[in-house]
Design a protein around this motif. Sequence first.
Motif, PDB file in Angstrom:
ATOM      1  N   GLY A 145     -15.703   1.388  11.602  1.00 50.85           N
ATOM      2  CA  GLY A 145     -14.983   2.182  11.560  1.00 50.85           C
ATOM      3  C   GLY A 145     -13.985   2.332  12.462  1.00 50.85           C
ATOM      4  O   GLY A 145     -13.396   3.438  12.992  1.00 50.85           O
ATOM      5  N   ASN A 146     -13.624   1.113  13.230  1.00 50.57           N
ATOM      6  CA  ASN A 146     -12.412   1.473  14.276  1.00 50.57           C
ATOM      7  C   ASN A 146     -11.025   1.687  13.847  1.00 50.57           C
ATOM      8  O   ASN A 146     -10.834   1.593  12.514  1.00 50.57           O
ATOM      9  CB  ASN A 146     -12.521  -0.084  15.030  1.00 50.57           C
ATOM     10  CG  ASN A 146     -13.315  -0.282  16.037  1.00 50.57           C
ATOM     11  OD1 ASN A 146     -14.063   0.265  16.189  1.00 50.57           O
ATOM     12  ND2 ASN A 146     -12.732  -0.973  17.069  1.00 50.57           N
ATOM     13  N   PRO A 147     -10.177   2.409  14.680  1.00 50.04           N
ATOM     14  CA  PRO A 147      -8.982   2.818  13.922  1.00 50.04           C
ATOM     15  C   PRO A 147      -8.117   1.557  13.941  1.00 50.04           C
ATOM     16  O   PRO A 147      -8.574   0.459  14.176  1.00 50.04           O
ATOM     17  CB  PRO A 147      -8.563   3.746  15.353  1.00 50.04           C
ATOM     18  CG  PRO A 147      -9.412   2.948  16.390  1.00 50.04           C
ATOM     19  CD  PRO A 147     -10.686   2.847  16.014  1.00 50.04           C
ATOM     20  N   HIS A 148      -7.140   1.991  13.114  1.00 49.26           N
ATOM     21  CA  HIS A 148      -5.812   1.349  13.108  1.00 49.26           C
ATOM     22  C   HIS A 148      -5.295   1.208  14.413  1.00 49.26           C
ATOM     23  O   HIS A 148      -4.932   2.255  14.772  1.00 49.26           O
ATOM     24  CB  HIS A 148      -5.131   1.357  11.879  1.00 49.26           C
ATOM     25  CG  HIS A 148      -5.667   1.254  10.503  1.00 49.26           C
ATOM     26  ND1 HIS A 148      -5.306   1.754   9.354  1.00 49.26           N
ATOM     27  CD2 HIS A 148      -6.797   0.474  10.203  1.00 49.26           C
ATOM     28  CE1 HIS A 148      -6.152   1.443   8.416  1.00 49.26           C
ATOM     29  NE2 HIS A 148      -6.994   0.547   8.837  1.00 49.26           N
ATOM     30  N   VAL A 149      -4.380  -0.157  14.823  1.00 53.16           N
ATOM     31  CA  VAL A 149      -3.612   0.230  15.999  1.00 53.16           C
ATOM     32  C   VAL A 149      -2.286   0.611  15.662  1.00 53.16           C
ATOM     33  O   VAL A 149      -1.457   1.105  16.511  1.00 53.16           O
ATOM     34  CB  VAL A 149      -3.493  -1.234  16.651  1.00 53.16           C
ATOM     35  CG1 VAL A 149      -4.841  -1.671  17.151  1.00 53.16           C
ATOM     36  CG2 VAL A 149      -2.794  -2.439  15.743  1.00 53.16           C
ATOM     37  N   THR A 150      -1.801   0.728  14.278  1.00 47.34           N
ATOM     38  CA  THR A 150      -0.741   1.267  13.760  1.00 47.34           C
ATOM     39  C   THR A 150      -0.993   1.692  12.438  1.00 47.34           C
ATOM     40  O   THR A 150      -1.808   1.335  11.716  1.00 47.34           O
ATOM     41  CB  THR A 150       0.535   0.097  13.872  1.00 47.34           C
ATOM     42  OG1 THR A 150       1.770   0.616  13.739  1.00 47.34           O
ATOM     43  CG2 THR A 150       0.258  -1.044  13.039  1.00 47.34           C
ATOM     44  N   ALA A 151      -0.004   2.309  11.609  1.00 46.83           N
ATOM     45  CA  ALA A 151      -0.198   2.669  10.231  1.00 46.83           C
ATOM     46  C   ALA A 151      -0.210   1.563   9.356  1.00 46.83           C
ATOM     47  O   ALA A 151       0.533   0.454   9.506  1.00 46.83           O
ATOM     48  CB  ALA A 151       1.398   3.527  10.092  1.00 46.83           C
ATOM     49  N   ASN A 152      -1.040   1.618   8.448  1.00 48.87           N
ATOM     50  CA  ASN A 152      -1.353   0.565   7.455  1.00 48.87           C
ATOM     51  C   ASN A 152      -0.489   0.923   6.382  1.00 48.87           C
ATOM     52  O   ASN A 152       0.374   1.696   6.308  1.00 48.87           O
ATOM     53  CB  ASN A 152      -2.679   0.345   7.071  1.00 48.87           C
ATOM     54  CG  ASN A 152      -3.244   1.485   6.208  1.00 48.87           C
ATOM     55  OD1 ASN A 152      -2.682   2.740   6.113  1.00 48.87           O
ATOM     56  ND2 ASN A 152      -3.960   1.259   5.153  1.00 48.87           N
ATOM     57  N   LEU A 153      -0.451  -0.440   5.287  1.00 48.41           N
ATOM     58  CA  LEU A 153       0.589  -0.400   4.279  1.00 48.41           C
ATOM     59  C   LEU A 153      -0.271  -0.590   3.104  1.00 48.41           C
ATOM     60  O   LEU A 153      -1.231  -1.605   3.028  1.00 48.41           O
ATOM     61  CB  LEU A 153       1.521  -1.416   4.381  1.00 48.41           C
ATOM     62  CG  LEU A 153       2.641  -1.653   3.452  1.00 48.41           C
ATOM     63  CD1 LEU A 153       3.566  -0.393   3.172  1.00 48.41           C
ATOM     64  CD2 LEU A 153       3.610  -2.750   3.607  1.00 48.41           C
ATOM     65  N   THR A 154       0.229  -0.123   1.936  1.00 49.07           N
ATOM     66  CA  THR A 154      -0.281  -0.336   0.604  1.00 49.07           C
ATOM     67  C   THR A 154       0.774  -0.649  -0.314  1.00 49.07           C
ATOM     68  O   THR A 154       1.692   0.254  -0.299  1.00 49.07           O
ATOM     69  CB  THR A 154      -1.289   0.824   0.134  1.00 49.07           C
ATOM     70  OG1 THR A 154      -2.556   1.056   0.773  1.00 49.07           O
ATOM     71  CG2 THR A 154      -1.673   0.395  -1.234  1.00 49.07           C
ATOM     72  N   LEU A 155       0.744  -1.794  -1.055  1.00 53.72           N
ATOM     73  CA  LEU A 155       1.488  -2.239  -2.085  1.00 53.72           C
ATOM     74  C   LEU A 155       1.047  -2.177  -3.242  1.00 53.72           C
ATOM     75  O   LEU A 155      -0.101  -2.501  -3.517  1.00 53.72           O
ATOM     76  CB  LEU A 155       2.337  -3.597  -1.926  1.00 53.72           C
ATOM     77  CG  LEU A 155       2.915  -3.760  -0.429  1.00 53.72           C
ATOM     78  CD1 LEU A 155       3.272  -5.349  -0.286  1.00 53.72           C
ATOM     79  CD2 LEU A 155       4.129  -3.058  -0.333  1.00 53.72           C
ATOM     80  N   GLN A 156       1.578  -1.244  -4.377  1.00 49.65           N
ATOM     81  CA  GLN A 156       0.647  -1.295  -5.441  1.00 49.65           C
ATOM     82  C   GLN A 156       1.851  -1.230  -6.494  1.00 49.65           C
ATOM     83  O   GLN A 156       2.754  -0.435  -6.315  1.00 49.65           O
ATOM     84  CB  GLN A 156       0.139   0.241  -5.733  1.00 49.65           C
ATOM     85  CG  GLN A 156      -1.019   0.271  -6.841  1.00 49.65           C
ATOM     86  CD  GLN A 156      -2.050   1.254  -6.860  1.00 49.65           C
ATOM     87  OE1 GLN A 156      -2.211   1.647  -5.764  1.00 49.65           O
ATOM     88  NE2 GLN A 156      -2.623   1.491  -8.061  1.00 49.65           N
ATOM     89  N   ARG A 157       1.625  -2.024  -7.734  1.00 47.07           N
ATOM     90  CA  ARG A 157       2.333  -1.756  -9.009  1.00 47.07           C
ATOM     91  C   ARG A 157       1.192  -1.904 -10.078  1.00 47.07           C
ATOM     92  O   ARG A 157       0.494  -2.745 -10.407  1.00 47.07           O
ATOM     93  CB  ARG A 157       3.341  -2.910  -9.280  1.00 47.07           C
ATOM     94  CG  ARG A 157       4.358  -2.573 -10.473  1.00 47.07           C
ATOM     95  CD  ARG A 157       4.967  -3.930 -10.716  1.00 47.07           C
ATOM     96  NE  ARG A 157       4.056  -5.200 -11.173  1.00 47.07           N
ATOM     97  CZ  ARG A 157       3.840  -5.981 -10.331  1.00 47.07           C
ATOM     98  NH1 ARG A 157       4.678  -6.138  -9.165  1.00 47.07           N
ATOM     99  NH2 ARG A 157       3.202  -7.047 -10.868  1.00 47.07           N
ATOM    100  N   GLY A 158       1.213  -0.712 -11.009  1.00 51.33           N
ATOM    101  CA  GLY A 158       0.369  -0.433 -11.903  1.00 51.33           C
ATOM    102  C   GLY A 158      -1.067  -0.251 -11.555  1.00 51.33           C
ATOM    103  O   GLY A 158      -1.151   0.483 -10.385  1.00 51.33           O
ATOM    104  N   ASP A 159      -2.105  -0.315 -12.275  1.00 48.69           N
ATOM    105  CA  ASP A 159      -3.532   0.148 -11.897  1.00 48.69           C
ATOM    106  C   ASP A 159      -4.251  -1.196 -11.946  1.00 48.69           C
ATOM    107  O   ASP A 159      -4.965  -1.209 -13.190  1.00 48.69           O
ATOM    108  CB  ASP A 159      -4.081   1.495 -12.731  1.00 48.69           C
ATOM    109  CG  ASP A 159      -5.238   1.774 -12.232  1.00 48.69           C
ATOM    110  OD1 ASP A 159      -5.901   1.276 -11.251  1.00 48.69           O
ATOM    111  OD2 ASP A 159      -5.652   2.949 -12.900  1.00 48.69           O
TER     112      ASP A 159
END
Length: 628
Positions: A145-159
Amino acid sequence: MTEATAIRGAVHAELAHDSAHKHVTGQADYTDDIPEPAGTLHAWLGLSQVAHGRIRSMDLSAVQAAPGVVGVLTASDIPGVNDVSPTGLTEEPLLATDLVEFCGQPIFAVVAETRDQARRAAELARIEYDPLPHILHAGDAVAAGNPHVTANLTLQRGDPAPALARAAHRITGQMQVGGQDHMYLEGHIAFAIPGEDDEVLVHSSTQHPSEAQHMVAHVLGVPSNAVTVNVRRMGGGFGGKESQMNLFCAVAALAAKRWHRPVKIRPDRDQDMIATGKRHDFVVDYDLGFDDSGRVLAVDGVFAARCGWSSDLSGPVTDRALFHADNAYFYPDVRLTSRPMKTNTVSNTAFRGFGGPQGVVVAERMMEEIAYRLGMDPLDVRKANFYGGAGRDVTPYHQRVEDNIIARLVDELETSADYRARGRDILAFNAQGGVLRRGIALTPVKFGISFTATHYNQAGALIHVYNDGSIHLNHGGTEMGQGLNTKVAQVVADAFQVDIDKIRITRTTTEKVPNTSATAASSGSDLNGMAALDACEQIKARLIAFAAEFWQVAPSAVQFAPNRVHVGNHVIPFAAFWSGKPVARGCICRRLASTRHRKSTGTARPARGGPFTTTPMAPPVPRSPSTR
């Protein structure tokens, strides 16, 4: 005499690297070859010996008392801000204070009369730590459960969830993608020379002189205009000198200003590798659904990266890994998530491809998995999934794929490479058994260039044309063996239509072109070449306007030809166009003077027509050495 019909070294012409002969004969000067002024000192870093812990006590008295030592620098000696974070998150101290977060983190710097004395003295430090739990791998960081060093990203199209559930075939897997050290031939180095007042000059081997300038100013607590960073050339970079050089530039400058003497810092290869970042290694979990023909229906992927103790450039690196995770393939329903994990290791950084190779290799692994499951040739699986066709042209980041020629390109390569016949021969060979195995693959790559931080997609250039027709070129890019300077010089030669040997390429320096971008992201030639072209066009526009007025011709009648300029019926050698005495006088009258001086009578009178006008004069003649 026949006029030349082409120049030497135009754009698209084959041309040797401008320093190639210097590289092979040892005449090319690098930062460590700069003559050291009398009194030059040498710095060495004292590094943490634990991966995570608090400093209980630090005794540097033996270090200070060692032979040749002039002084020791710690965080308390920093007059400005103790931070060299390239993204401005203020979580990357130049020198550790009470907390160390990886084995090899700089804690202090020794400054001595010689490099050997500084190196030996650093070993005398006595530092005691209260150890803290440490995590070294991305997978362990996710599990803990370590933190991220910077904001993460999610790419999504559809489900992807329902699409995966409906798929005829489904594969879940995990892939580990290893890291890599840059192994540039020339290691990190910085050489700082103090100037007057708050000024300092730093010679360095860096891909990003402007960032080094700003970081040095930040640490010293001075404005950026007090710091000059020079880069003549690097012995390789590969991304490892984009942000990692900030540490060495700042330490050298800090010591130089503290003791008012030049200071050089050049770590050994082992310390260089311990203290500076590498390529990000990834642990990628993927869930893949596909049909009987091998066509992908859905993908759900999580890309966890070992980023190290600070953010450095991990945000854009992990973002770019996602941008390449589809490679050349269309995923109808897709979700891709980055996990830039904090670990107690050196902060990983830019490396050629900048996350792209890690994303591409996962896409290709999935194509191979499909082929193996269905018993198909991997090339047939790849071709079935290419972008193209109705509704199959939008990426996971919602960009439409245009000018798509991937199918035609691969078909042509398949035929010209005789892929099918060679594949059959390889299968027959492997069927014989034995130790050796052969293989063949035809693999596409979709690769994005330029910076995702779009404000970096700019460049500057400074061009001087002297009155003998020679040209001085400076731009914001850095030369690390890739031939950037030669390519930009070819652009200038082509623009002015002069032979390339008329152009002198000068070192990259922040005092000529400010606020530059890093030479990175496969953009150095495009950005700096176009900046140089823009500078040439501005100069040419001024010359054309002047020549058209001076010779009373239309601007369209002024044309630059190989090593000469056509002005109406006049044909003037390029050098004479600049050095001709009447042209020089005309420029003076046009730009500066409202009077005309008559030397023979010692008198002056107002220029005809008032200030800032000219009178047509004879065509220019070459200037004699005695003329002034």
